[in-house]
Design an enzyme around this catalytic site. Sequence first.
Site, PDB file in Angstrom:
ATOM      1  N   PRO A  50       0.838  -1.209   0.000  1.00  0.00           N
ATOM      2  CG  PRO A  50       0.028  -1.009   2.176  1.00  0.00           C
ATOM      3  CD  PRO A  50       0.790  -1.931   1.293  1.00  0.00           C
ATOM      4  CG  ASP A 104       5.148  -1.517   2.101  1.00  0.00           C
ATOM      5  OD1 ASP A 104       3.996  -1.413   2.569  1.00  0.00           O
ATOM      6  OD2 ASP A 104       5.686  -2.620   1.860  1.00  0.00           O
ATOM      7  CG  HIS A 105       0.741   3.339   5.471  1.00  0.00           C
ATOM      8  ND1 HIS A 105       1.195   3.382   6.768  1.00  0.00           N
ATOM      9  CD2 HIS A 105      -0.136   4.375   5.354  1.00  0.00           C
ATOM     10  CE1 HIS A 105       0.616   4.392   7.410  1.00  0.00           C
ATOM     11  NE2 HIS A 105      -0.189   5.016   6.569  1.00  0.00           N
ATOM     12  NE  ARG A 106       3.076  -4.341   2.775  1.00  0.00           N
ATOM     13  CZ  ARG A 106       3.523  -5.309   1.969  1.00  0.00           C
ATOM     14  NH1 ARG A 106       2.907  -6.496   1.973  1.00  0.00           N
ATOM     15  NH2 ARG A 106       4.560  -5.104   1.179  1.00  0.00           N
ATOM     16  CB  ALA A 107       7.729  -1.370   6.061  1.00  0.00           C
TER      17      ALA A 107
END
Length: 435
Positions: free
Chosen positions: A230, A407-410
């Site tokens: 994302p 990367d919004h996950r990281a």
Amino acid sequence: MTIEITMPALSPTMTEGTLAKWLKKEGDMVVAGDVIAEIETDKATMEVEAAEEGKLARILVAEGTEGVAVNAPIALLLEEDEDESALASAPAPATAPAVPEIPTPAQPAAPERPVATPAAPPPGVDAERIFASPLARRMAAQAGLDLASIAGSGPHGRIIKMDIDAIVAGGGTPTPAPAPAKAEAAHAAASPTPSSPTPDEGMPPFEDIPHSGMRKVVARRLAESKREAPHFYLTVDCEIDALLGVRQDLNARAPADGPDAYKLSVNDFVIRAAALALMKVPAANASWTDAAVRRYKHVDISVAVALDDGLITPVIRGADGKGLATISREMKDLAARARAGKLALDEYRGGTFSISNLGMYGVREFAAVINPPQGAILAVGAGVERAVVKDGALAIATVMSCTLSVDHRAVDGAVGAELMAAFRALIEDPLRMLL
């Protein structure tokens, strides 16, 4: 027992390759560590070493063969105490597959025609089109050779690396390509050449450019990135007049030649500033895994380099501990060898952060796609003069827009913003990079 030599996986993304050249011939004895072949992968041309010793009894895949799958047998070795009878049950050498004719809206499928000479193009393909591997095209351009005058020895007359090597070794005089068949030549002489062919005249209104291995990998990895990571984006405008002044001053002081010579680019400052900013904001030097967020202790910066058929990202290792001159020399060397297809695996694998700079093309601002498994990539635009407000008054400054894709996950939004603030501070006060 017979030992199979298989197509090796020379990079994590490699699924197939081109057997560019055999460096040993059938009947040669080889020992472990001998370089026996050159493989053209999606990224570079790599040497293949023998893992066993014995006699190279049978070559299964000919030079110039494309699309050889990883782990497919390419040759057979006989151990010292074996004779030729051991090859009775071994696989036979592969032959190049026929290339089918592809129908188009303006050209219905036709029966396959025989190939007159090895250099003739496959059926259904425009005879004037030059077939050459991406590496052969780059080598020919560097050597100043005209591909149209070269007869290729690869499948269906494709020009491959060994053809260019042979010409360069022979003093640079290419072997003339075969002339077209007499009937075709007579037809060409009798038919007027339209300035703009149309579908009504039997010509398709497009040209299909076959995918290179590199193009396939780039497409797959970037599609995966946009599908799985994302993305969010942060843009800052950096005033670079002070940086341009420091760059000019340092370049004026640089040695003209020798091992200490350098010529700094704006991109060298960008790499250095990004590395220092990542050390200041270590939470941004991270990537996502299914089990954890992985934070890296060192900054290895991948820098995008454009090639004719894709792009590659050579890595500046430990950029946080290197000065501007060292970064500049390393980047020039890596970029030159990337364009020549001479990078080693560890020179384009394993970066922790990426930079893509299109400023030299006049692009003012853009957003790049994250290079998985990394957590972020910085897109750098051109430095252009703009009106700015300083102390309540209008002024002119050279401004460079930089966009971080994350990367919004990281990496969270606040962490990304903190990284960009640290990066801008270094770019606008470049003397801090020299400390």
